[in-house]
Enzyme design. Structure first.
Site, PDB file in Angstrom:
ATOM      1  N   GLU A 102       0.753  -1.207  -0.097  1.00  0.00           N
ATOM      2  CA  GLU A 102      -0.018  -0.055  -0.207  1.00  0.00           C
ATOM      3  C   GLU A 102       0.853   1.339  -0.161  1.00  0.00           C
ATOM      4  O   GLU A 102       1.894   1.313   0.373  1.00  0.00           O
ATOM      5  CB  GLU A 102      -0.918  -0.308   1.362  1.00  0.00           C
ATOM      6  CG  GLU A 102      -0.279  -0.454   2.656  1.00  0.00           C
ATOM      7  CD  GLU A 102      -1.265  -0.893   3.677  1.00  0.00           C
ATOM      8  OE1 GLU A 102      -2.067  -1.813   3.511  1.00  0.00           O
ATOM      9  OE2 GLU A 102      -1.211  -0.110   4.645  1.00  0.00           O
TER      10      GLU A 102
ATOM     11  N   CYS B  36       3.480   8.359   1.178  1.00  0.00           N
ATOM     12  CA  CYS B  36       4.032   7.447   1.818  1.00  0.00           C
ATOM     13  C   CYS B  36       4.104   6.180   1.248  1.00  0.00           C
ATOM     14  O   CYS B  36       3.233   5.557   0.848  1.00  0.00           O
ATOM     15  CB  CYS B  36       3.262   7.060   3.273  1.00  0.00           C
ATOM     16  SG  CYS B  36       4.005   6.078   4.462  1.00  0.00           S
TER      17      CYS B  36
ATOM     18  N   CYS C 264       6.870  -7.095   6.990  1.00  0.00           N
ATOM     19  CA  CYS C 264       7.851  -6.484   7.903  1.00  0.00           C
ATOM     20  C   CYS C 264       8.478  -7.366   8.803  1.00  0.00           C
ATOM     21  O   CYS C 264       7.675  -8.197   9.201  1.00  0.00           O
ATOM     22  CB  CYS C 264       7.653  -5.390   8.233  1.00  0.00           C
ATOM     23  SG  CYS C 264       8.873  -4.447   8.974  1.00  0.00           S
TER      24      CYS C 264
ATOM     25  N   CYS D  36       7.338  -5.070  15.375  1.00  0.00           N
ATOM     26  CA  CYS D  36       7.075  -3.945  16.361  1.00  0.00           C
ATOM     27  C   CYS D  36       5.757  -4.296  16.869  1.00  0.00           C
ATOM     28  O   CYS D  36       4.824  -4.597  16.037  1.00  0.00           O
ATOM     29  CB  CYS D  36       7.171  -2.679  16.017  1.00  0.00           C
ATOM     30  SG  CYS D  36       8.816  -1.951  15.311  1.00  0.00           S
TER      31      CYS D  36
ATOM     32  N   CYS E  36       2.383  -2.499  15.549  1.00  0.00           N
ATOM     33  CA  CYS E  36       2.405  -2.296  14.240  1.00  0.00           C
ATOM     34  C   CYS E  36       1.801  -3.251  13.652  1.00  0.00           C
ATOM     35  O   CYS E  36       1.996  -4.533  13.515  1.00  0.00           O
ATOM     36  CB  CYS E  36       3.766  -1.825  13.756  1.00  0.00           C
ATOM     37  SG  CYS E  36       3.826  -1.619  11.775  1.00  0.00           S
TER      38      CYS E  36
ATOM     39  N   GLU F   4      10.869  -2.095   6.264  1.00  0.00           N
ATOM     40  CA  GLU F   4      11.965  -1.477   6.978  1.00  0.00           C
ATOM     41  C   GLU F   4      12.847  -1.036   5.754  1.00  0.00           C
ATOM     42  O   GLU F   4      13.598  -1.970   5.110  1.00  0.00           O
ATOM     43  CB  GLU F   4      12.753  -2.340   7.932  1.00  0.00           C
ATOM     44  CG  GLU F   4      14.123  -1.899   8.382  1.00  0.00           C
ATOM     45  CD  GLU F   4      14.085  -0.430   8.969  1.00  0.00           C
ATOM     46  OE1 GLU F   4      13.088  -0.058   9.669  1.00  0.00           O
ATOM     47  OE2 GLU F   4      15.045   0.249   8.539  1.00  0.00           O
TER      48      GLU F   4
ATOM     49  N   CYS G 149      -0.053   2.036   8.996  1.00  0.00           N
ATOM     50  CA  CYS G 149       0.741   1.434   8.588  1.00  0.00           C
ATOM     51  C   CYS G 149       0.289  -0.027   8.476  1.00  0.00           C
ATOM     52  O   CYS G 149      -0.053  -0.923   9.461  1.00  0.00           O
ATOM     53  CB  CYS G 149       1.901   1.376   9.460  1.00  0.00           C
ATOM     54  SG  CYS G 149       3.435   1.060   8.612  1.00  0.00           S
TER      55      CYS G 149
HETATM   56  N1  SAH Z   1      10.173   0.302   9.421  1.00  0.00           N
HETATM   57  C1  SAH Z   1      10.369   1.729   9.452  1.00  0.00           C
HETATM   58  C2  SAH Z   1       9.347   2.415   8.489  1.00  0.00           C
HETATM   59  C3  SAH Z   1       7.854   1.982   8.416  1.00  0.00           C
HETATM   60  S1  SAH Z   1       6.847   2.386   9.943  1.00  0.00           S
HETATM   61  C4  SAH Z   1      10.441   2.316  10.707  1.00  0.00           C
HETATM   62  O1  SAH Z   1      10.174   1.683  11.883  1.00  0.00           O
HETATM   63  O2  SAH Z   1      10.512   3.518  11.096  1.00  0.00           O
HETATM   64  C5  SAH Z   1       6.552   3.988   9.797  1.00  0.00           C
HETATM   65  C6  SAH Z   1       6.286   4.756  11.242  1.00  0.00           C
HETATM   66  O3  SAH Z   1       4.759   4.290  11.358  1.00  0.00           O
HETATM   67  C7  SAH Z   1       7.025   4.096  12.320  1.00  0.00           C
HETATM   68  O4  SAH Z   1       7.505   5.252  13.051  1.00  0.00           O
HETATM   69  C8  SAH Z   1       6.281   3.092  12.991  1.00  0.00           C
HETATM   70  O5  SAH Z   1       6.451   3.156  14.277  1.00  0.00           O
HETATM   71  C9  SAH Z   1       4.594   3.820  12.704  1.00  0.00           C
HETATM   72  N2  SAH Z   1       3.363   3.188  13.011  1.00  0.00           N
HETATM   73  C10 SAH Z   1       3.342   1.787  12.826  1.00  0.00           C
HETATM   74  N3  SAH Z   1       2.008   1.519  13.390  1.00  0.00           N
HETATM   75  C11 SAH Z   1       1.423   2.634  13.884  1.00  0.00           C
HETATM   76  C12 SAH Z   1       0.102   2.921  14.522  1.00  0.00           C
HETATM   77  N4  SAH Z   1      -0.697   2.018  14.379  1.00  0.00           N
HETATM   78  N5  SAH Z   1      -0.018   4.007  14.809  1.00  0.00           N
HETATM   79  C13 SAH Z   1       1.013   5.275  14.542  1.00  0.00           C
HETATM   80  N6  SAH Z   1       2.093   5.044  13.937  1.00  0.00           N
HETATM   81  C14 SAH Z   1       2.504   3.800  13.659  1.00  0.00           C
END
Ligand code: SAH
Length: 343
Positions: A89, A102, A109, A113, A116, A157, A330
């Site tokens: 997406e 974005c 991934c 996390c 996420c 990532e 995300c």
């Molecule tokens: N892997 C990279 C880029 C992708 S995630 C990274 O970790 O930075 C992009 C951003 O969205 C990250 O800061 C991630 O922690 C955040 N993110 C993921 N899920 C989210 C959610 N449900 N609400 C808000 N931010 C979120």
């Protein structure tokens, strides 16, 4: 067959030189693809017939496909199907300063996390350069407007797909092509330290954002498994070195999760951690998702957290919430589609 959108202008130059052609062909092809936006070699009318035939036999010009789109005020979310049927997406946001996209960098991934949605679906593979570039091309085509800003913050990532990401940046930044200014491109990482070090040596002015999300290892260990490999101190050392080498301000992203990392103590600890570093903090209201137990912090807590950072002279902003109605957190749209199929 290689896709033509995998190639930087320099790659194409080398390719044409190696086949005894003028390197100027590279500029011509680039102009057709990224300025005139044709999608077949037959339309490249200033190339000789036999060169067109040769290119057709050696390169594909096929595109990823848009399979779904959700819209809300100022935000559009796209689901794309890749050549192998996988889905990714991209999200487009209309700001007063321009359009920002974005993009996703991987199918799934592996960082895992806990908060996420993308991480619930394991990485299947890296995106190819053409699949990165075509997200930008297709969204520009859809909105009939220029994209001015690119953030690599979608699924995946970026530093786990480093080489393709660097080529992608080279292509979209090319002034004779899509021409997105280097200062308008942001790479976000969960903190893969060796890659931050490598990135520091690239000597290009891209913005670096670090998904920190915790002021200490105890909390970060709980929510981000990558912290087992690279501790906060390692990240801070790499960031300081990055700032020294590039003279660029770094962004720290910090999602506020209710009762996990949003206390006044956390705000103070974060202020101490970042004191004296050329950075700013982007506080992100958590976008709740039905599959995950974490909740977003309430407005009062978010404002208190903000005030403490401010009082400690840390540059800080609260991210405007985009797209909570369109599964824009995300990985949500992809995850929803996959679930629908499984149901
Ligand atoms: N892997 C990279 C880029 C992708 S995630 C990274 O970790 O930075 C992009 C951003 O969205 C990250 O800061 C991630 O922690 C955040 N993110 C993921 N899920 C989210 C959610 N449900 N609400 C808000 N931010 C979120």
């Amino acid at each position: 067959m290689n896709n033509i959108y995998d190639y930087t202008k320099k790659d194409l130059e080398n390719y044409f030189l190696s086949m005894g052609e003028s390197k100027f062909r590279s500029s011509q092809v680039f102009d057709w693809l990224y300025i005139k936006r044709v999608k077949s070699f037959d339309e490249m009318t200033n190339l000789k017939k036999d060169l067109i035939t040769y290119l057709k036999n050696n390169f594909s010009t096929s595109f990823i496909k848009q399979v779904a789109k959700e819209e809300d005020v100022d935000v559009k979310k796209y689901l794309f199907e890749l050549f192998d049927g996988n889905k990714i997406e991209a999200v487009l946001m209309h700001h007063d300063y321009g359009n920002s996209i974005c993009v996703s960098t991987q199918v799934g991934c592996n960082m895992g996390c806990r908060f996420c949605e993308s991480g619930r679906l394991k990485k299947l593979r890296n995106l190819n350069v053409c699949e990165l570039v075509q997200q930008v091309l297709l969204v520009e085509e859809d909105i009939k407007d220029r994209i001015s800003h690119v953030v690599l913050m979608g699924i995946g990532e970026p530093f786990d797909n480093y080489d393709n990401v660097m080529k992608f940046i080279n292509i979209i930044n090319d002034p004779k092509g899509i021409n997105i200014g280097i200062r308008h491109i942001t790479v976000s990482t969960c903190g893969i330290v060796p890659k931050i070090n490598e990135f520091a040596n690239e000597k290009i002015g891209i913005n670096l954002a670090i998904s920190l999300h915790a002021p200490n290892n105890k909390i970060r260990d709980m929510i981000m498994p990558i912290n087992k490999a690279y501790k906060i101190d390692d990240i801070m050392d790499a960031v300081k070195d990055y700032i020294k080498k590039t003279n660029r301000r770094v962004t720290f992203e910090y999602i506020l999760l209710k009762d996990v990392n949003d206390s006044c103590e956390c705000a103070k600890e974060l202020s101490n951690l970042l004191k004296g570093i050329n950075c700013y903090v982007n506080l992100i209201p958590y976008n709740e998702t039905s599959n995950i137990k974490y909740k977003k912090s309430d407005k009062v807590t978010i404002n208190e957290f903000y005030d403490i950072l401010k009082k400690n002279n840390i540059n800080v902003t609260i991210r405007r919430e985009f797209g909570s109605n369109v599964s824009a957190a995300c990985g949500q749209l992809r995850s929803k589609q996959i679930k629908r199929k499984e149901d």
